[in-house]
Every structure is written in C-alpha cells, then in structure tokens.
Design an enzyme around this catalytic site. Structure first.
Site, PDB file in Angstrom:
ATOM      1  N   GLY A 183      12.411  71.557 -21.204  1.00  0.00           N
ATOM      2  CA  GLY A 183      13.438  71.197 -20.253  1.00  0.00           C
ATOM      3  C   GLY A 183      14.499  70.300 -20.871  1.00  0.00           C
ATOM      4  N   GLY A 200      14.551  67.090 -21.184  1.00  0.00           N
ATOM      5  CA  GLY A 200      14.029  66.024 -22.039  1.00  0.00           C
ATOM      6  C   GLY A 200      13.903  66.448 -23.499  1.00  0.00           C
ATOM      7  N   SER A 252      21.020  63.732  -9.540  1.00  0.00           N
ATOM      8  CA  SER A 252      21.281  65.112  -9.136  1.00  0.00           C
ATOM      9  C   SER A 252      22.503  65.157  -8.238  1.00  0.00           C
ATOM     10  CB  SER A 252      20.066  65.669  -8.385  1.00  0.00           C
ATOM     11  OG  SER A 252      20.348  66.927  -7.811  1.00  0.00           O
ATOM     12  N   TYR A 294      13.213  65.183  -2.354  1.00  0.00           N
ATOM     13  CA  TYR A 294      13.891  65.190  -3.659  1.00  0.00           C
ATOM     14  C   TYR A 294      15.287  64.573  -3.540  1.00  0.00           C
ATOM     15  CZ  TYR A 294      15.722  66.902  -8.116  1.00  0.00           C
ATOM     16  OH  TYR A 294      16.273  66.986  -9.370  1.00  0.00           O
TER      17      TYR A 294
END
Length: 320
Positions: A1, A3, A159, A181
């Site tokens: 991902g 990271g 986000s 989220y």
C-alpha cells in the site's frame, strides 16, 4: 500500500536516512523490509511490531523505540482500517440524478458506511486504530520528538472522506453512527491542528495529507476484486476530471514525500495536502484549507487526554 511506496520513495530522495517500519506482525515487518532492500540494498531499515488497535502493543512499541533511538525526525502516521465497508447504491443513484456524482465519487460522501465493533480495551476499533493509537504513540514518543536541534514532523494520513457531518464531540468514538472511518479521519484533522498549537514552540510540527483514491487492500474490500478490474478503465477515464484518483500507491504517496522536502515553519498548519494525478499521469500536490473549528479541536484534545489517563492507569506496568 501507500506505506511501502512511501518508504521506497523516501529512499529515492535520501538514501542516508534510517527507516524504521512499523507493522502488526514480525512476518509482515520482515517481508516489507525485504521488499525495500530488494530495490535499495544499501538502505538502513529496521522494524518494530505494533498494532495501533491494541494499546498495550502501542505502549510496548513506544518503549522499544525510546530505547533504540535518541530522536525521530519524521513519524508517518499511516495505519488505518475500514471494516465491513458497504456502498449505498441508492445514494449513488441519487447523486447521478442530482448532478453530484463527481463529488460523491471523489469523497464517498453519503455512500460509504461501516460496521464498527469494540476492541479488547472496550474502545471503538476504528477510532482506536485510525486515531487514538497514533495519539498514544505520539505522546509516548514526545521525548524523541521535542527539543531537537532540527524540527521533528508528524505526518498523518487523512482522507477527503473526513467530514464534520460524520463527527460529534458527544460521540467522538462514533459508537452510534455508521461512518466511523469518516469520523476518525475528521478527528485526525482536528488533532493535527491542536498538536501544532501545543508543540510548535518545542520544535514539533504536524501536517495532514490525503493520498486520494488508491487501489490497496483496503479499497479492494469495498467491492469484489473482479468488479474493480471491470471498473478500472472507467476509473482511468474519470481521472481526467477527478485529480484525486491517484490509483497507485506510488502516486498516493506524493504529498507524503513532498512534505518530507518542506520546511515546516513555512507551511500552513490549517491546510490538508492532497496527492493528485493529472489525466496524463503527472503527480502533484494540492493544498486545501481544512474545514475545522479550532475550539472543537481543543475540546477533542482534552477528551483524548482524559481517555489517555485511563489507559495509562490500566497499563501502568508497561510504563517506564
């Protein structure tokens, strides 16, 4: 991902840095380290095991890091979960009819819900993993982050789905809603703002980034993989109109890497830095003002401190 892509891109910027990668298991840490060393064999890469959703694990990891390092220059706070995501197709259809479909597709506003649960500490799992575990980690690493010769940096992965409408101070863990989220990411934005107010004078600066829509394991859980494969040509086309469709982890890490090269004292601390990609694939960073209230940020911070006190009392045997 994102990271892993970030680690590889940071080493492309400066091969002299010492990376310490944090993963939930030893096996994952070693596998990630091997992937990094495959492309950067001379890199200094160490690992630490930490599950951000398990506060005992966070405290143990912080203690280990304090023993191993004298200072930390950057801490990328990138862990996140979105359990049992569901798409509200009725809301998506309504967006099509009202002309708001592009906004919905770039923010997931109103069409993404999750089913949260309690973790072993009796806290909401998404809140703990996406925000509070990071908060505890930062607090425990304060001696490595403050008072250094050069500024230290916190860079939070937020986000475009972070929305005030999904967040409530009276339910800051989001136990009663279905947009945990979004709530956790809005709380992240608030926390970054107040940390700057508290710690800039000690040489610690906090920034927030949005990686855009990236195809990772988290994304693939929203819809079946075969459906994503069918949609990919459409998504590449949408990118001509929606610059936050970064799609690849490499592109998604653009804002993270850009901040690595900036002097924090010149940054706007009320801005979120978005990774963007043009329709032809050019990566760039777009700063956008965050919709945050500083008084709300302060009140959330006080609630986090109260919760931290309870956790430290519970795990007093893990403290120095």
């Amino acid at each position: 991902g994102v990271g892993l892509a970030l680690c590889q891109r940071l080493l492309e910027e400066d091969g002299r840095i010492h990376l310490c990668i944090a993963c939930r298991s030893v096996q994952k840490s070693e596998a990630t380290r091997d992937l990094i060393l495959a492309t950067h064999p001379a890199a200094q890469v160490s690992t630490v095991e930490v599950d951000l959703g398990n506060l005992a694990s966070v405290l143990r990891a912080a203690q280990e890091l304090r023993c191993r390092f004298k200072r930390l220059d950057f801490v990328y706070l990138n862990a996140g979960i979105m359990p049992n995501p569901q798409v509200n197709f009725k809301a998506l259809w309504h967006g099509l009819l009202t002309g708001k479909v592009l906004h919905i597709l770039t923010t997931a506003e109103g069409i993404m819900t999750q089913t949260d649960r309690l973790n072993g500490d009796g806290l909401q799992e998404v809140f703990t993993t996406n925000l509070f575990g990071h908060f505890i980690l930062v607090r425990q690493l304060q001696s490595l982050l403050c008072g250094n010769e050069k500024p230290s940096r916190l860079i939070w992965t937020s986000s475009s789905n972070a929305r005030e409408s999904a967040f409530s101070l009276s339910d800051y863990q989001h136990a009663k809603g279905q947009e945990s989220y979004s709530s956790s990411k809005y709380a992240t934005d608030l926390t970054s703002v107040v940390l700057n107010r508290k710690f800039n004078n000690q040489g610690l600066y906090s920034s927030v980034v949005c990686p855009g829509l990236v195809m990772t394991n988290m994304t693939y859980r929203i819809l079946p993989v075969f459906l994503w494969k069918l949609l990919m040509p459409i998504m590449w086309l949408i990118r001509f109109f929606a610059k936050t469709y970064t799609l690849t982890p490499y592109n998604g890490a653009e804002a993270h890497v850009w901040l690595f090269k900036q002097k924090p004292e010149y940054l706007d601390l009320l801005v979120k830095y978005h990774s963007c990609t043009s329709g032809l694939g050019r990566c760039y960073v777009e700063p956008r003002k965050m919709d945050v209230d500083e008084d709300t940020a302060e009140k959330l911070y006080q609630k986090l401190l109260e919760l931290e006190k309870q956790i430290l009392e519970k795990y007093s045997e893990l403290l120095d």
